[in-house]
Design a protein around this motif. Structure first.
Motif, PDB file in Angstrom:
ATOM      1  N   LEU A  22       0.861  -1.181   0.000  1.00 37.52           N
ATOM      2  CA  LEU A  22       0.000   0.000   0.000  1.00 37.52           C
ATOM      3  C   LEU A  22       0.896   1.230   0.000  1.00 37.52           C
ATOM      4  CD1 LEU A  22      -2.243  -1.276   2.861  1.00 37.52           C
ATOM      5  CD2 LEU A  22      -3.118  -0.784   0.607  1.00 37.52           C
ATOM      6  N   ILE A  23       0.604   2.180  -0.860  1.00 41.39           N
ATOM      7  CA  ILE A  23       1.341   3.433  -0.839  1.00 41.39           C
ATOM      8  C   ILE A  23       0.883   4.207   0.391  1.00 41.39           C
ATOM      9  CG2 ILE A  23       1.682   5.643  -2.016  1.00 41.39           C
ATOM     10  CD1 ILE A  23       1.425   4.101  -4.668  1.00 41.39           C
ATOM     11  N   ALA A  27      -5.444   6.240  -1.064  1.00 40.28           N
ATOM     12  CA  ALA A  27      -6.881   6.029  -0.887  1.00 40.28           C
ATOM     13  C   ALA A  27      -7.158   4.636  -0.334  1.00 40.28           C
ATOM     14  CB  ALA A  27      -7.603   6.228  -2.219  1.00 40.28           C
ATOM     15  N   ALA A  28      -6.428   3.635  -0.806  1.00 39.68           N
ATOM     16  CA  ALA A  28      -6.621   2.262  -0.333  1.00 39.68           C
ATOM     17  C   ALA A  28      -6.287   2.147   1.155  1.00 39.68           C
ATOM     18  CB  ALA A  28      -5.763   1.300  -1.144  1.00 39.68           C
ATOM     19  N   GLU A  29      -5.196   2.768   1.566  1.00 37.28           N
ATOM     20  CA  GLU A  29      -4.812   2.734   2.974  1.00 37.28           C
ATOM     21  C   GLU A  29      -5.866   3.446   3.835  1.00 37.28           C
ATOM     22  OE1 GLU A  29      -0.606   3.167   5.030  1.00 37.28           O
ATOM     23  OE2 GLU A  29      -1.467   5.159   4.646  1.00 37.28           O
ATOM     24  N   GLY A  32      -8.915   1.387   4.457  1.00 43.48           N
ATOM     25  CA  GLY A  32      -8.764   0.252   5.362  1.00 43.48           C
ATOM     26  C   GLY A  32      -8.238  -1.028   4.747  1.00 43.48           C
ATOM     27  N   LEU A  33      -7.844  -1.000   3.467  1.00 46.33           N
ATOM     28  CA  LEU A  33      -7.243  -2.196   2.865  1.00 46.33           C
ATOM     29  C   LEU A  33      -5.927  -2.502   3.567  1.00 46.33           C
ATOM     30  CD1 LEU A  33      -7.945  -1.525  -0.886  1.00 46.33           C
ATOM     31  CD2 LEU A  33      -8.754  -3.471   0.400  1.00 46.33           C
ATOM     32  N   LYS A  34      -5.553  -3.788   3.582  1.00 48.61           N
ATOM     33  CA  LYS A  34      -4.318  -4.212   4.243  1.00 48.61           C
ATOM     34  C   LYS A  34      -3.526  -5.145   3.329  1.00 48.61           C
ATOM     35  CE  LYS A  34      -6.225  -3.951   8.903  1.00 48.61           C
ATOM     36  NZ  LYS A  34      -5.421  -2.984   9.566  1.00 48.61           N
ATOM     37  N   ILE A  35      -2.228  -5.221   3.601  1.00 48.68           N
ATOM     38  CA  ILE A  35      -1.367  -6.156   2.881  1.00 48.68           C
ATOM     39  C   ILE A  35      -1.905  -7.572   3.107  1.00 48.68           C
ATOM     40  CG2 ILE A  35       0.955  -7.158   2.823  1.00 48.68           C
ATOM     41  CD1 ILE A  35       2.002  -4.316   3.448  1.00 48.68           C
ATOM     42  N   ASP A  36      -1.881  -8.384   2.059  1.00 44.51           N
ATOM     43  CA  ASP A  36      -2.357  -9.769   2.012  1.00 44.51           C
ATOM     44  C   ASP A  36      -3.862  -9.900   1.825  1.00 44.51           C
ATOM     45  OD1 ASP A  36       0.153 -10.981   2.078  1.00 44.51           O
ATOM     46  OD2 ASP A  36       0.188 -10.994   4.271  1.00 44.51           O
ATOM     47  N   PHE A  80     -15.143  -2.712   0.445  1.00 50.35           N
ATOM     48  CA  PHE A  80     -14.507  -1.416   0.633  1.00 50.35           C
ATOM     49  C   PHE A  80     -14.885  -0.497  -0.515  1.00 50.35           C
ATOM     50  CE2 PHE A  80     -11.831  -4.349   2.945  1.00 50.35           C
ATOM     51  CZ  PHE A  80     -11.523  -3.655   4.102  1.00 50.35           C
ATOM     52  N   ASN A  81     -15.291   0.707  -0.184  1.00 48.69           N
ATOM     53  CA  ASN A  81     -15.568   1.733  -1.176  1.00 48.69           C
ATOM     54  C   ASN A  81     -14.372   2.685  -1.151  1.00 48.69           C
ATOM     55  OD1 ASN A  81     -17.151   2.980  -3.136  1.00 48.69           O
ATOM     56  ND2 ASN A  81     -18.007   4.398  -1.651  1.00 48.69           N
ATOM     57  N   VAL A  82     -13.623   2.730  -2.263  1.00 49.47           N
ATOM     58  CA  VAL A  82     -12.376   3.491  -2.305  1.00 49.47           C
ATOM     59  C   VAL A  82     -12.488   4.581  -3.362  1.00 49.47           C
ATOM     60  CG1 VAL A  82      -9.868   3.330  -2.510  1.00 49.47           C
ATOM     61  CG2 VAL A  82     -11.164   1.349  -1.714  1.00 49.47           C
ATOM     62  N   LYS A  83     -12.166   5.800  -2.987  1.00 51.63           N
ATOM     63  CA  LYS A  83     -12.209   6.932  -3.914  1.00 51.63           C
ATOM     64  C   LYS A  83     -10.884   7.013  -4.670  1.00 51.63           C
ATOM     65  CE  LYS A  83     -13.730  11.713  -3.968  1.00 51.63           C
ATOM     66  NZ  LYS A  83     -14.141  12.839  -3.119  1.00 51.63           N
TER      67      LYS A  83
END
Length: 93
Positions: A22-23, A27-29, A32-36, A80-83
């Motif tokens: 994740l950068i 936006a992903a971070e 709430g997105l996580k590695i794996d 997850f809704n990501v902008k």
């Protein structure tokens, strides 16, 4: 580049993509997105037996628009809704 700020590893046979990185501040971070995490679908579309670029094009889009990712984390399916936003990109030399 417009996107959500993740690096992924894609498996055509399953159509799933694993989040490798994740950068920071992306936006992903923030969403709430996580590695794996395993991305199962993008805006309801599945990618089994498709190409990695098909998944990438679905994740990318216009800055400011949102994308919905269905994700498998451990044994839970989450949404997850990501902008989308402009993602800083530095080419490898």
């Amino acid at each position: 580049v417009t996107g959500i700020g993740i690096e992924m590893k894609f498996t055509e046979e399953t159509g799933y993509a694993q989040v490798l990185r994740l950068i920071s501040g992306s936006a992903a971070e923030k969403a709430g997105l996580k590695i794996d995490d395993q991305i199962l679908s993008v805006d309801g579309k599945k990618f089994k037996n498709k190409k990695f670029r098909d998944l990438v094009y679905a994740v990318r889009g216009k800055a400011g628009e949102s994308v919905t990712l269905k994700v498998l984390r451990d044994d839970k399916v989450m949404s997850f809704n990501v902008k989308r936003e402009i993602v800083p990109w530095t080419p490898v030399e």
